[in-house]
Design a protein around this motif. Structure first.
Motif, PDB file in Angstrom:
ATOM      1  N   GLU A   1     -23.516 -20.985  -3.974  1.00 50.99           N
ATOM      2  CA  GLU A   1     -22.604 -21.254  -4.760  1.00 50.99           C
ATOM      3  C   GLU A   1     -21.652 -20.514  -4.916  1.00 50.99           C
ATOM      4  N   ARG A   2     -21.634 -19.145  -5.037  1.00 54.22           N
ATOM      5  CA  ARG A   2     -20.708 -18.213  -5.088  1.00 54.22           C
ATOM      6  C   ARG A   2     -19.661 -18.232  -4.077  1.00 54.22           C
ATOM      7  N   LEU A   3     -20.314 -18.325  -2.827  1.00 56.28           N
ATOM      8  CA  LEU A   3     -19.125 -18.519  -1.681  1.00 56.28           C
ATOM      9  C   LEU A   3     -18.390 -19.796  -1.701  1.00 56.28           C
ATOM     10  N   ALA A   4     -19.153 -20.952  -2.385  1.00 51.37           N
ATOM     11  CA  ALA A   4     -18.449 -22.161  -2.316  1.00 51.37           C
ATOM     12  C   ALA A   4     -17.268 -22.100  -3.456  1.00 51.37           C
ATOM     13  N   SER A   5     -17.574 -21.282  -4.431  1.00 55.71           N
ATOM     14  CA  SER A   5     -16.752 -21.121  -5.351  1.00 55.71           C
ATOM     15  C   SER A   5     -15.549 -20.120  -5.616  1.00 55.71           C
ATOM     16  N   ALA A   6     -15.576 -19.339  -4.442  1.00 58.98           N
ATOM     17  CA  ALA A   6     -14.825 -18.020  -4.212  1.00 58.98           C
ATOM     18  C   ALA A   6     -13.470 -18.710  -4.067  1.00 58.98           C
ATOM     19  N   ASN A   7     -12.410 -17.795  -4.541  1.00 55.95           N
ATOM     20  CA  ASN A   7     -10.973 -18.169  -4.077  1.00 55.95           C
ATOM     21  C   ASN A   7     -10.660 -18.249  -2.820  1.00 55.95           C
ATOM     22  N   ARG A   8      -9.734 -19.163  -2.323  1.00 57.17           N
ATOM     23  CA  ARG A   8      -9.543 -19.251  -0.858  1.00 57.17           C
ATOM     24  C   ARG A   8      -8.254 -18.830  -0.711  1.00 57.17           C
ATOM     25  N   GLU A   9      -8.072 -18.020   0.577  1.00 56.49           N
ATOM     26  CA  GLU A   9      -6.714 -17.605   1.113  1.00 56.49           C
ATOM     27  C   GLU A   9      -6.231 -18.506   2.094  1.00 56.49           C
ATOM     28  N   TYR A  10      -5.314 -18.829   1.797  1.00 58.76           N
ATOM     29  CA  TYR A  10      -4.578 -20.166   2.600  1.00 58.76           C
ATOM     30  C   TYR A  10      -3.516 -19.321   3.722  1.00 58.76           C
ATOM     31  N   GLY A  11      -3.350 -20.192   4.733  1.00 56.35           N
ATOM     32  CA  GLY A  11      -2.288 -19.597   5.657  1.00 56.35           C
ATOM     33  C   GLY A  11      -1.006 -19.402   5.340  1.00 56.35           C
ATOM     34  N   GLU A  12       0.090 -18.760   6.098  1.00 58.92           N
ATOM     35  CA  GLU A  12       1.133 -18.515   5.505  1.00 58.92           C
ATOM     36  C   GLU A  12       2.053 -19.538   5.364  1.00 58.92           C
ATOM     37  N   TYR A  13       1.972 -20.482   6.161  1.00 58.10           N
ATOM     38  CA  TYR A  13       2.740 -21.838   6.212  1.00 58.10           C
ATOM     39  C   TYR A  13       1.672 -22.954   5.571  1.00 58.10           C
ATOM     40  N   GLY A  14       0.918 -22.769   4.736  1.00 63.07           N
ATOM     41  CA  GLY A  14       0.075 -23.701   4.236  1.00 63.07           C
ATOM     42  C   GLY A  14      -1.228 -24.081   4.944  1.00 63.07           C
ATOM     43  N   GLY A  15      -1.531 -23.470   5.821  1.00 64.63           N
ATOM     44  CA  GLY A  15      -2.780 -23.865   6.867  1.00 64.63           C
ATOM     45  C   GLY A  15      -4.047 -23.588   6.074  1.00 64.63           C
TER      46      GLY A  15
ATOM     47  N   GLY B   1      -2.208  -0.340   8.938  1.00 65.98           N
ATOM     48  CA  GLY B   1      -3.364  -1.243   9.441  1.00 65.98           C
ATOM     49  C   GLY B   1      -4.625  -0.301   9.372  1.00 65.98           C
ATOM     50  N   ARG B   2      -4.714   0.952   9.457  1.00 63.65           N
ATOM     51  CA  ARG B   2      -6.099   1.554   9.481  1.00 63.65           C
ATOM     52  C   ARG B   2      -6.488   1.748   8.004  1.00 63.65           C
ATOM     53  N   SER B   3      -5.650   1.308   7.037  1.00 59.43           N
ATOM     54  CA  SER B   3      -6.221   1.458   5.665  1.00 59.43           C
ATOM     55  C   SER B   3      -6.467   0.069   5.052  1.00 59.43           C
ATOM     56  N   TRP B   4      -5.384  -0.559   5.131  1.00 64.05           N
ATOM     57  CA  TRP B   4      -5.404  -1.908   4.744  1.00 64.05           C
ATOM     58  C   TRP B   4      -4.794  -2.971   5.570  1.00 64.05           C
ATOM     59  N   SER B   5      -5.533  -4.055   5.869  1.00 65.10           N
ATOM     60  CA  SER B   5      -4.799  -5.188   6.523  1.00 65.10           C
ATOM     61  C   SER B   5      -5.077  -6.385   5.699  1.00 65.10           C
ATOM     62  N   PRO B   6      -4.213  -7.397   5.666  1.00 65.87           N
ATOM     63  CA  PRO B   6      -4.173  -8.357   4.729  1.00 65.87           C
ATOM     64  C   PRO B   6      -5.412  -9.519   5.498  1.00 65.87           C
ATOM     65  N   THR B   7      -5.602  -9.494   6.617  1.00 65.46           N
ATOM     66  CA  THR B   7      -6.662 -10.367   7.102  1.00 65.46           C
ATOM     67  C   THR B   7      -7.968  -9.718   6.939  1.00 65.46           C
ATOM     68  N   VAL B   8      -8.068  -8.449   7.365  1.00 65.77           N
ATOM     69  CA  VAL B   8      -9.484  -7.817   7.038  1.00 65.77           C
ATOM     70  C   VAL B   8      -9.799  -7.665   5.389  1.00 65.77           C
ATOM     71  N   HIS B   9      -8.776  -7.466   4.610  1.00 69.22           N
ATOM     72  CA  HIS B   9      -8.800  -7.560   3.340  1.00 69.22           C
ATOM     73  C   HIS B   9      -9.513  -8.687   2.618  1.00 69.22           C
ATOM     74  N   THR B  10      -9.062  -9.857   3.282  1.00 66.48           N
ATOM     75  CA  THR B  10      -9.195 -11.329   2.791  1.00 66.48           C
ATOM     76  C   THR B  10     -10.831 -11.531   3.207  1.00 66.48           C
ATOM     77  N   LEU B  11     -11.374 -10.770   4.342  1.00 63.95           N
ATOM     78  CA  LEU B  11     -12.786 -10.936   4.672  1.00 63.95           C
ATOM     79  C   LEU B  11     -13.444 -10.221   3.765  1.00 63.95           C
ATOM     80  N   GLY B  12     -13.204  -9.137   3.280  1.00 59.37           N
ATOM     81  CA  GLY B  12     -13.795  -8.066   2.150  1.00 59.37           C
ATOM     82  C   GLY B  12     -13.934  -9.051   0.964  1.00 59.37           C
ATOM     83  N   ARG B  13     -12.904  -9.622   0.637  1.00 59.64           N
ATOM     84  CA  ARG B  13     -12.914 -10.294  -0.646  1.00 59.64           C
ATOM     85  C   ARG B  13     -14.184 -11.112  -0.362  1.00 59.64           C
ATOM     86  N   GLN B  14     -14.341 -11.997   0.467  1.00 59.09           N
ATOM     87  CA  GLN B  14     -15.472 -13.071   0.669  1.00 59.09           C
ATOM     88  C   GLN B  14     -16.949 -12.332   0.925  1.00 59.09           C
TER      89      GLN B  14
END
Length: 359
Positions: free
Chosen positions: A6-20, A60-73
Motif C-alpha cells: 500500500e505504501r508503494l501504491a500510495s507514494a507520490n509519482r514523478e512524471y516525465g519532463e513532457y508529461g510522460g 551527478g556524483r552527489s545528486w542526480s534527479p533520476t537516482v534521487h527519484t528511485l531513492g524516494r521510492q
C-alpha cells in the motif's frame, strides 16, 4: 501505513519532463545554478534536491534527479525518511558502516552474512580503517550482548542471511544495540516487502537490489535507507562516504529499477507460489528435507521467526505453525515454505539439504 504494498501504491509519482507516465532519465553530470547566491547553501548541504528546497543539483556524483527519484521510492518501500541508491549492495554496506564508524571504533557482526560482507568486515575494515569487528552467532542474544564494548558503534545483521537463511530477532537486536548507544544496521536483501526492518527497530537498512528488487540478474545495484540526517552524513561534501568514494548509480540503471519496483509485489507472490508448488512436489515424492538449524532433533521455531514472517500474512497463510510451533523432522513442504520461498529462482530447494539423496 503498515502494508509496504500500500505504501508503494500510495507514494507520490514523478512524471516525465513532457508529461510522460514514467520519470525522465536525466543523464547530466553537471547542473546549472541560476542564482549564484545559492552556491554557499548548496556546498554546505543546506540546499539539495528536494523541491521544497528549490531542487538544487550540483554534480551527478552527489545528486542526480533520476537516482534521487528511485531513492524516494525505496524510502517508501522501507518506511524510512530517506534512501539513496548506489552502484552495488557492497557499496551500500560499506558506505553505511563508514558513515557511522571512525578509526578505533568497533562493529558487532553476525557470523552468517554474505561472503562479500564477511570479507569487508573481517579483513578490509581492520586492515584499511582501524575499525575492529567481532563476529557472533546472531541467534545467541547473550553472545551478542557480550560482544559489545565501549567503542561499539554498529550491530550488523541480515534479516534472512545469505545463503544460510538464519533469521535475526530484529526487535531484540535493536534493544541490545540501542541500550549500548549503537546503530542497528540491517541487510534486507532477501526480504523486501516481507519484512520492514525499520518497524522492528533498525536504524539503517541496506539492500543489494541485484537480487529481488531487480528481479532478473541483469542489474548490479544497492541502496541505503535511513533518516534524513543519516543521508546527509552519507552525502557530506567533506566526510560523506558516498560523496567521496563515489559509488554512483548510473541514471539509466535507476530508471530501469523504477520501472520494476511497481511489479515487485506481484513477483514476490509468484516466488511464493512456485516455492509452494515445489514444496508440495517434494512432499509427494516423500523427500526428507531438513533446514540447517534443525539437524535431526525436534525444533521449536523461535517466536521471532513467526512474528517477522507474519508481517505479510499473504505470503505465509499456507503455513500452519500451530500453537506451539514445534516441528519434528521438517517435512519438505514446511521447510521449503519457511525458508526458500524467498529465493529469487524457482529452484527453491537450493537452500535446503535433501537427506534422501535418491530423490
Amino acid at each position: 501505513m503498515s502494508d509496504p504494498v500500500e505504501r508503494l501504491a500510495s507514494a507520490n509519482r514523478e512524471y516525465g519532463e513532457y508529461g510522460g507516465v514514467n520519470p525522465s532519465i536525466e543523464i547530466s553530470t553537471t547542473f546549472t545554478v541560476l542564482d549564484a547566491k545559492t552556491l554557499p547553501d548548496i556546498f554546505s548541504g543546506k540546499r539539495g534536491p528536494e523541491k521544497k528546497e528549490g531542487a538544487c543539483y550540483l554534480y551527478g556524483r552527489s545528486w542526480s534527479p533520476t537516482v534521487h527519484t528511485l531513492g524516494r521510492q525505496l524510502a517508501v518501500l522501507e518506511d524510512t525518511e530517506a534512501a539513496y541508491a548506489v552502484a552495488s549492495g557492497m557499496a551500500a554496506i560499506s558506505s553505511a558502516v563508514l558513515a557511522i564508524c571512525n578509526s578505533g571504533d568497533h562493529v558487532v557482526c553476525s557470523n552468517c552474512v554474505y561472503g562479500g560482507t564477511f570479507a569487508f568486515m573481517k579483513t578490509y575494515l581492520p586492515l584499511k580503517t582501524g575499525i575492529s569487528v567481532s563476529f557472533v552467532d546472531i541467534t545467541d542474544l547473550a553472545a551478542v550482548e557480550a560482544a559489545f564494548t565501549s567503542t561499539t558503534k554498529v550491530l550488523f545483521t541480515e534479516v534472512l542471511s545469505n545463503p544460510t537463511l538464519v533469521v535475526s530477532d530484529l526487535p531484540a537486536l535493536a534493544s541490545i544495540a540501542h541500550a549500548h548507544g549503537s546503530h542497528l544496521v540491517v541487510d534486507n536483501t532477501f526480504t523486501p516487502l516481507a519484512v520492514t526492518p525499520a518497524r522492528w527497530g533498525a536504524d539503517v537498512v541496506v539492500h543489494s537490489m541485484t537480487k529481488f528488487i531487480s528481479g532478473a540478474s541483469d542489474v548490479i545495484a544497492g541502496a541505503v535507507c535511513g533518516s534524513n540526517q543519516f543521508l546527509q552524513q552519507l552525502m557530506d561534501l567533506q566526510t560523506g562516504p558516498i560523496m567521496l568514494q563515489g559509488p554512483t548509480m548510473d541514471p539509466r540503471i535507476a530508471s530501469e529499477l523504477l520501472l520494476r519496483l511497481p511489479h515487485l509485489p506481484l513477483r514476490i507472490q509468484e516466488h511464493s507460489r512456485r516455492a509452494q508448488a515445489m514444496a508440495e512436489l517434494l512432499e509427494e515424492l516423500g523427500a526428507k528435507v531438513r533446514h540447517r538449524e534443525t539437524a535431526l532433533k525436534v525444533f521449536t521455531a523461535p517466536a521471532h521467526h513467526v512474528q517477522l514472517m507474519h508481517e505479510v500474512p499473504c505470503n505465509f497463510n499456507h503455513i500452519n505453525f500451530g500453537e506451539s510451533c514445534q516441528w519434528h523432522q521438517y517435512s519438505a513442504k514446511q521447510t521449503v515454505l519457511l525458508s526458500s520461498w524467498l529465493i529469487q529462482t524457482s529452484c527453491s530447494a537450493a537452500m535446503v539439504r535433501l537427506v534422501d539423496s535418491s530423490v
